[in-house]
Design a protein around this motif. Structure first.
Motif, PDB file in Angstrom:
ATOM      1  N   TYR A 166      -7.487   1.243  -0.251  1.00  0.00           N
ATOM      2  CA  TYR A 166      -6.657   0.005  -0.302  1.00  0.00           C
ATOM      3  C   TYR A 166      -6.788  -0.954   0.688  1.00  0.00           C
ATOM      4  N   HIS A 182     -10.167  -2.843  -0.368  1.00  0.00           N
ATOM      5  CA  HIS A 182     -10.142  -3.398  -2.045  1.00  0.00           C
ATOM      6  C   HIS A 182     -10.408  -4.776  -1.905  1.00  0.00           C
ATOM      7  N   GLU A 205       0.930  -1.263  -0.022  1.00  0.00           N
ATOM      8  CA  GLU A 205       0.027   0.252  -0.036  1.00  0.00           C
ATOM      9  C   GLU A 205       0.793   1.206   0.200  1.00  0.00           C
TER      10      GLU A 205
END
Length: 172
Positions: A120, A123, A4
Motif C-alpha cells: 500500500y 503503490h 490503508e
C-alpha cells in the motif's frame, strides 16, 4: 494512513465501520475505540486489526519472523512515509531490491502484514515508475506484482503493469 487501514480491514474480512482520524502535522492515523483511549500509529492500529480478525500469522509465527515483520513495518513508517524526494525513493527501492533478492516475501517465505502495508505504501511510487526503472528493481517488481495479485490485497487500487520479458538481453 486511514485509507490503508480501511483497505486492510476489508482484506481481513472485518466488518469495518471503524472511525479513523489523523493527528498532527505528520497525519498519524488514529483509531477511536468505543472503550478506553484511541490507538495511534499505522503499525499499532494495523497489528490491532490483525489480532481482531484472529489472523495473527500475518504478524509472523516464530520470534524471528515477528521481528522481521516489525522491522519492515518500522521501515515502512519511518522511511516510506517520510521519504518524499527522488533520492529517498531510490534508496527505498534499492534497499528492498537487495532484501528481496532471495525471498518471496519481506519476512522470507510467508505473507505478512509487512507485505500488505509495504504494498500500500509503495503503490503510488510503482504506478509512476518507467519500464526501465521497474527493470532496474527487478526483485521489487517481482514481489510487488506477486502481492498485487494476492487475493484481496489490491481492491480498488490500479493494477500496475509489468512486462513479462526483459526489454534488453545480452544477446546481440
Amino acid at each position: 494512513g486511514a485509507e490503508e487501514l480501511e483497505l486492510l480491514e476489508r482484506l481481513l474480512g472485518l466488518p469495518g465501520g471503524n472511525k479513523y482520524g489523523v493527528q498532527g502535522e505528520r497525519k498519524v492515523p488514529v483509531l477511536q475505540t468505543n472503550n478506553g483511549p484511541g490507538l495511534t500509529g499505522l503499525m499499532t492500529i494495523a497489528a490491532h486489526l490483525v489480532r481482531q480478525a484472529r489472523k495473527d500469522q500475518l504478524l509472523g509465527s516464530t520470534a524471528e519472523e515477528k521481528a522481521v515483520v516489525q522491522q519492515w513495518l518500522e521501515y515502512r513508517v519511518t522511511r516510506v512515509n517520510g521519504g518524499s524526494s527522488k533520492e529517498d525513493t531510490r534508496t527505498i527501492l534499492k534497499d528492498l531490491n537487495m532484501h528481496l533478492e532471495d525471498k518471496v516475501y519481506l519476512a522470507g517465505n510467508i505473507f505478512t502484514l509487512a507485505d500488505i502495508l509495504m504494498y500500500y505504501g509503495l503503490h503510488h511510487i510503482m504506478v509512476d515508475l518507467t519500464v526501465q526503472e521497474k527493470e532496474k528493481y527487478l526483485n521489487v517488481s517481482r514481489w510487488f506484482n506477486h502481492i498485487q495479485h494476492y487475493p484481496g490485497v489490491r481492491q480498488h487500487l490500479s493494477d500496475v503493469i509489468f512486462i513479462k520479458n526483459r526489454l534488453y538481453t545480452n544477446a546481440h
